[in-house]
Scaffold this motif. Structure first.
Motif, PDB file in Angstrom:
ATOM      1  N   TRP A 144     -11.633   4.392  -2.977  1.00 34.43           N
ATOM      2  CA  TRP A 144     -11.400   5.137  -1.632  1.00 34.43           C
ATOM      3  C   TRP A 144     -10.125   6.018  -1.747  1.00 34.43           C
ATOM      4  O   TRP A 144     -10.419   7.331  -1.755  1.00 34.43           O
ATOM      5  CB  TRP A 144     -11.342   4.293  -0.363  1.00 34.43           C
ATOM      6  N   GLY A 145      -8.912   5.656  -2.232  1.00 30.64           N
ATOM      7  CA  GLY A 145      -7.865   6.601  -2.343  1.00 30.64           C
ATOM      8  C   GLY A 145      -7.386   6.671  -3.562  1.00 30.64           C
ATOM      9  O   GLY A 145      -6.544   7.754  -3.854  1.00 30.64           O
ATOM     10  N   ALA A 153       1.469   2.750  -2.400  1.00 23.85           N
ATOM     11  CA  ALA A 153       1.402   1.796  -1.235  1.00 23.85           C
ATOM     12  C   ALA A 153       2.210   0.363  -1.577  1.00 23.85           C
ATOM     13  O   ALA A 153       2.768  -0.185  -0.806  1.00 23.85           O
ATOM     14  CB  ALA A 153      -0.110   1.738  -0.589  1.00 23.85           C
ATOM     15  N   LEU A 154       1.556  -0.125  -2.700  1.00 22.16           N
ATOM     16  CA  LEU A 154       1.755  -1.444  -3.338  1.00 22.16           C
ATOM     17  C   LEU A 154       3.352  -1.407  -3.475  1.00 22.16           C
ATOM     18  O   LEU A 154       4.214  -2.392  -2.986  1.00 22.16           O
ATOM     19  CB  LEU A 154       1.227  -1.805  -4.186  1.00 22.16           C
ATOM     20  N   ARG A 155       3.992  -0.451  -3.881  1.00 22.12           N
ATOM     21  CA  ARG A 155       5.426  -0.195  -4.237  1.00 22.12           C
ATOM     22  C   ARG A 155       6.104  -0.405  -3.168  1.00 22.12           C
ATOM     23  O   ARG A 155       7.187  -0.963  -2.926  1.00 22.12           O
ATOM     24  CB  ARG A 155       5.671   1.040  -5.355  1.00 22.12           C
ATOM     25  N   GLU A 156       5.737   0.672  -2.055  1.00 23.81           N
ATOM     26  CA  GLU A 156       6.353   0.572  -0.935  1.00 23.81           C
ATOM     27  C   GLU A 156       6.409  -0.675  -0.088  1.00 23.81           C
ATOM     28  O   GLU A 156       7.476  -1.160   0.680  1.00 23.81           O
ATOM     29  CB  GLU A 156       6.047   1.654   0.104  1.00 23.81           C
ATOM     30  N   ARG A 206      -2.513   5.475   5.813  1.00 22.31           N
ATOM     31  CA  ARG A 206      -3.612   4.596   5.907  1.00 22.31           C
ATOM     32  C   ARG A 206      -3.756   3.567   4.880  1.00 22.31           C
ATOM     33  O   ARG A 206      -4.082   2.290   5.248  1.00 22.31           O
ATOM     34  CB  ARG A 206      -4.835   5.618   5.652  1.00 22.31           C
ATOM     35  N   MET A 207      -3.300   3.946   3.721  1.00 21.11           N
ATOM     36  CA  MET A 207      -3.502   2.619   2.494  1.00 21.11           C
ATOM     37  C   MET A 207      -2.497   1.723   2.998  1.00 21.11           C
ATOM     38  O   MET A 207      -2.713   0.486   2.731  1.00 21.11           O
ATOM     39  CB  MET A 207      -3.262   3.587   1.189  1.00 21.11           C
ATOM     40  N   LEU A 208      -1.089   2.102   3.231  1.00 22.62           N
ATOM     41  CA  LEU A 208      -0.194   1.222   3.534  1.00 22.62           C
ATOM     42  C   LEU A 208      -0.471   0.393   4.894  1.00 22.62           C
ATOM     43  O   LEU A 208      -0.086  -0.933   4.781  1.00 22.62           O
ATOM     44  CB  LEU A 208       1.190   1.737   3.764  1.00 22.62           C
TER      45      LEU A 208
END
Length: 680
Positions: A144-145, A153-156, A206-208
């Motif tokens: 999707w992204g 997003a995984l890093r944040e 949205r991902m986060l």
């Protein structure tokens, strides 16, 4: 053309979920205002239904609505969501909220009855749309992204970025860092989420938000940041080399003793801090910089130099390096100078304070309340005090920091909107000139979360005082209090501090203590001459061996906000000579009746004995009193001290092993003392 009753019911159910915030996310606040104004003159009409699209005429244009609100189209020249589309949704929402008994309500009721016979109807708005996100696999998120967005997003998330799930309004997720809100609507595919950043394509918010929903609702483990992860940018040395080097340096200093510090050791710690910056370990970098500053203060015999603080920081750094080596998540940290777009913010000014640090920096810090995220944030201007042309008082009344802002002093007493704001992970606002300031009125402290019950205050904030490896939040102990009255005001000439006792509605007591120094002398003068107790106080809640106390920053007296440590007008000094101060205050108040328990005092004795041993170095023999007080704590039930005590005894003759056991004991003893003081 007739509209099927079940289709009309679905569109009206969707419109009921689109409140004003959702419509602003689709367009913007200006479009919503224009749509409301146009709706007062004329109401859109439904003209047909074709291909799962509802056709309406709105203000002279043809609007095509689908069950995906972001995919709506209009015949006007605009290529984005326009006021006509928002007006059409507002009209459907108004129809769904018609009072019972009207023709529209009866028609909607018949449609709802017909729709209940269709098992394939989308779930109603009362169902939680976040349930569909819990089991989404990473492969679907990546499709999707994209891989880049998912990695970002995984890093944040691994560095501590969090989101708040609104339990009262299902489907809403508020991101703490950027203050953006992501919303999922019932009956809609999860890809059709609305975000306040207005992006139509997949965005980081949205991902986060999806990852945070999976963590909080589905038990997803926050991704760990391993020590051998690839850092960003150029590196001075690898993380695999740096962390053991820091550990070795800390143990060597402890083995030698703080009483034998040298400038070479301070320079080595400073060099390791630079290396930590190079391999992108900002949390470790700040700890090492603080330790280097402590060492230089001890070497210079400065008045604020403190061996206990240096010893505890050594212990904290050792624990941090061991946690990083084991891949603990959330301990890498974020660079404080890293700002992200926060969009438009609605803020309430709460006052400001004069800041003076031990490391030789001075400046101002202005505090605000974010109405959207319901949290504190700040803006600051802090510089080296050796700069002769820098004056915190002048900056406080100078134009800025944002375009259109008269001064920080005016922002601290106003309610305003920041357009195009930038914000850091720590809640700090950037003062960049591209951000526009728009005042909307006077500051209203009644809209800020406040405490008027001191017992509830201590229960809510007790966790923030427990020592941990996670970097402390500078707003964790920042509170707004509404005392019913105060008493026992006065200046203690022995302790050189001004005291007052704040009373809540049940007449529980909370001490307010202001130290008598150059930074706070103006605050003491103002508080001592106030005719009545302030109706509200902003300050930091402190926990010392004497118990809890409040260090005030600003107060509300009548309708006026006073920043206690800063002058009310330019040209006035914020400092007062101590003799003038002593003559202006009342007789000193009695001592605070809030002492720590006997067990907490024993823990403090044990902690001080460990600090003394850290000063002498682990090559010197351990004092019998330290072991005795430690065994007393263990006998009283503090079993967490058993391991470092046993290690100190077993490592007799091995200075390096004793240094590790000593720092381990210091870290645990500090946590134990904090817990005992909270419970006392």
């Amino acid at each position: 053309m007739d509209v099927p009753s079940d289709a009309l019911t679905n569109f009206r159910a969707l419109a009921r979920q689109l409140d004003d915030d959702a419509l602003v996310a689709l367009g913007n606040r200006g479009l919503l205002k224009r749509a409301l104004k146009a709706l007062a003159k004329a109401r859109p009409e439904i003209v047909g239904y074709a291909g799962e699209t509802l056709l309406l005429t709105a203000f002279g244009y043809e609007v095509h609505l689908t069950m995906d609100p972001a995919a709506a189209r209009c015949s006007c020249p605009s290529t984005k969501t326009c006021q006509h589309i928002l007006g059409a949704w507002l009209s459907l929402r108004a129809e769904s909220e018609e009072p019972e008994g009207s023709a529209e309500a009866e028609e909607a009721g018949d449609a709802d009855q017909d729709a209940s016979n269709h098992p394939d109807e989308p779930p109603g708005p009362e169902e939680d749309p976040l349930k569909a996100l819990i089991s989404l696999p990473e492969e679907e998120l990546r499709a999707w992204g994209g891989t880049k967005l998912l990695r970002q997003a995984l890093r944040e998330q691994s560095m501590g970025a969090v989101a708040k799930l609104d339990e009262h309004r299902p489907g809403r997720v508020l991101l703490a860092l950027s203050s953006h809100e992501v919303r999922w609507l019932s009956g809609q595919p999860w890809q059709a989420a609305l975000c306040s950043c207005h992006a139509k394509e997949p965005c980081i918010h949205r991902m986060l938000a999806i990852l945070e929903v999976q963590r909080q609702r589905g038990g997803r483990v926050r991704p760990a940041t391993s020590i051998d992860a690839q850092p960003r940018g150029e590196t001075v040395r690898s993380r695999e080399e740096l962390v053991p080097a820091v550990r070795e340096a800390v143990l060597a200093i402890t083995e030698r003793g703080l009483s034998r510090l040298s400038r070479a050791q301070a320079a080595r710690i400073d060099a390791l801090a630079t290396s930590a910056h190079g391999v992108d370990l900002p949390r470790l970098e700040r700890e090492l910089q603080g330790l280097a500053g402590q060492f230089l203060a001890l070497l210079a015999r400065e008045a604020h130099a403190d061996s206990e603080s240096a010893a505890l920081q050594l212990a904290r750094i050792l624990a941090l390096t061991e946690a990083l080596a084991s891949g603990r998540a959330g301990l890498v940290g974020l660079h404080k100078g890293h700002f992200v777009r926060a969009g438009n913010l609605e803020l309430i000014g709460l006052g400001a304070r004069h800041l003076s640090t031990r490391s030789g920096f001075v400046g101002i810090v202005c505090y605000f309340w974010d109405l959207k995220s319901k949290s504190f944030c700040s803006w600051s201007d802090v510089r080296d005090k050796s700069l002769s042309d820098f004056s915190p008082e002048a900056i406080f009344h100078a134009p800025g920091p944002w375009q259109g802002c008269q001064s920080p002093a005016s922002a601290c007493v106003s309610r305003f909107r920041l357009q195009g704001a930038w914000k850091s992970s720590a809640g700090r606002l950037s003062g960049r000139q591209s951000t526009r300031y728009q005042g909307t009125g006077k500051s209203d402290w009644s809209q800020v979360s406040a405490f008027d019950d001191w017992q509830q205050l201590k229960q809510d904030l007790c966790e923030s005082f427990l020592e941990s490896l996670r970097e402390s939040d500078e707003f964790a102990q920042l509170v707004l209090l509404r005392p019913s009255d105060w008493c026992e005001q006065g200046f203690d000439e022995v302790q050189q501090e001004w005291r007052a006792t704040l009373l809540d509605s049940e007449e529980r007591k909370l001490p307010m203590i202001v130290p008598g120094n150059d930074t706070h002398n103006l605050a003491i003068s103002r508080l001592a001459t106030m005719p009545t107790a302030p109706s509200a106080l902003l300050g930091f809640l402190r926990l010392e061996e004497r118990g809890y106390s409040l260090l005030p920053i600003s107060c509300l007296l009548g309708e006026q906000i006073h920043s206690l440590t800063l002058p009310a007008a330019p040209g006035l000094t914020s400092r007062r000579a101590q003799p003038k101060l002593a003559a202006a205050v009342l007789a000193h108040s009695p001592p605070i009746e809030q002492g720590a328990s006997a067990l907490a005092e024993t823990c403090s004795t044990f902690l001080q004995a460990l600090v003394d041993h850290c000063e002498r170095g682990t090559r010197a023999p351990m004092q019998v009193e330290a072991l005795a007080s430690g065994h007393s704590l263990e006998a009283a039930g503090l079993t967490l001290l058993r391991r470092p005590l046993q290690a100190l005894q077993d490592a007799e003759g091995n200075a390096s092993s004793r240094a590790h056991a000593l720092l381990h004991g210091l870290h645990l003893a500090q946590r134990a003392r904090s817990a005992l003081l909270i419970r006392s």
